[in-house]
Design a protein around this motif. Structure first.
Motif, short mmCIF file in Angstrom:
data_model
loop_
_atom_site.label_atom_id
_atom_site.label_comp_id
_atom_site.label_asym_id
_atom_site.label_seq_id
_atom_site.Cartn_x
_atom_site.Cartn_y
_atom_site.Cartn_z
N SER A 163 40.82 22.32 -42.25
CA SER A 163 41.44 22.84 -41.03
C SER A 163 41.21 21.94 -39.84
N HIS A 164 40.06 21.22 -39.79
CA HIS A 164 39.79 20.38 -38.61
C HIS A 164 40.77 19.21 -38.51
N GLN A 213 43.79 20.40 -36.41
CA GLN A 213 43.53 21.02 -35.12
C GLN A 213 44.48 20.54 -34.03
N LEU A 225 47.27 22.96 -33.27
CA LEU A 225 46.98 24.27 -32.68
C LEU A 225 47.11 24.23 -31.16
#
Length: 226
Positions: free
Chosen positions: A219-220, A223, A226
């Motif tokens: 997920s990082h 980022q 987002l």
């Protein structure tokens, strides 16, 4: 379009659905919830939300049907059969079954709605809609014009039901499901969350949308999106 009767109410059940029903009836209807009731075999506590809980087998002695109405707050277990059965038992003992329509939903004066229905906030229900008995419609759905919903159905949050759809008895419509216009769902149809149904269905059929797979990317690394 709330049920405008001011007769006191007994709620069958002590679970989350019963707690929600008590809250909605208390804060958004003329009803006063007087007590809860459950089958004697499931009677574990004598109080719920500060109100007495009585065995269903003995409820007449405490809150008789000549003075009290009932709402059966049971979920969609066994495609709503559990709730339907308890409604039949309550009626056979002389109870009228209350319905609730949130004042925070959009409805029209010609809405036809049966007993023991529960329509939560944020729904848009267009003209010429007919809703049978014992139907629960969770929050935020669109029920378009000329839709007919038969008895003992459950429609989860944010469903989109297009115009002239007919939904057979004991059906379940999942979260974010979409039904195209002019189709008929056979009895006991199960539509899963996020499913798109574009044609009529047979009885006892299920339609399930694919579940999103795990992307395989940490997920990082995403980022920035987002």
């Amino acid at each position: 379009m709330n049920d405008q009767s001011d007769r006191p109410l007994v709620i069958f059940g002590v679970g989350e659905m019963a707690e929600l029903a008590c809250y909605y009836f208390t804060h958004d209807s003329p009803r006063r919830v007087a007590a809860f009731t459950v089958d004697g075999s499931h009677l574990e506590e004598d109080r719920c939300m500060g109100l007495p809980v009585f065995a269903f087998e003995e409820i007449d002695a405490h809150c008789g049907p000549e003075e009290y109405d009932m709402f059966v707050a049971v979920g969609y277990a066994r495609l709503n059969k559990a709730r339907a059965q308890k409604c039949l038992e309550a009626r056979s003992r002389g109870y009228r079954l209350a319905s609730y329509v949130s004042s925070r939903s959009v409805t029209w004066p010609d809405l036809s709605i049966g007993e023991n229905c529960f329509i939560m906030e944020g729904n848009i229900i267009q003209p010429f809609v007919r809703i049978g008995n014992n139907v629960i419609i969770w929050c935020g759905s669109l029920i378009s014009h000329h839709v007919e919903i038969d008895d003992n159905c459950f429609i989860a949050a944010h469903a989109v039901i297009s115009g002239n759809v007919k939904i057979g008895a004991h059906s379940f419509i999942g979260v974010n499901a979409t039904l195209r216009d002019k189709i008929t769902l056979g009895e006991r149809t199960l539509i899963g969350a996020g499913a798109l149904v574009a044609a009529s269905t047979e009885e006892n059929t299920a339609y399930l949308a694919a579940i999103s797979p795990e992307a395989g990317i940490p997920s990082h690394r995403l980022q920035s999106l987002l």
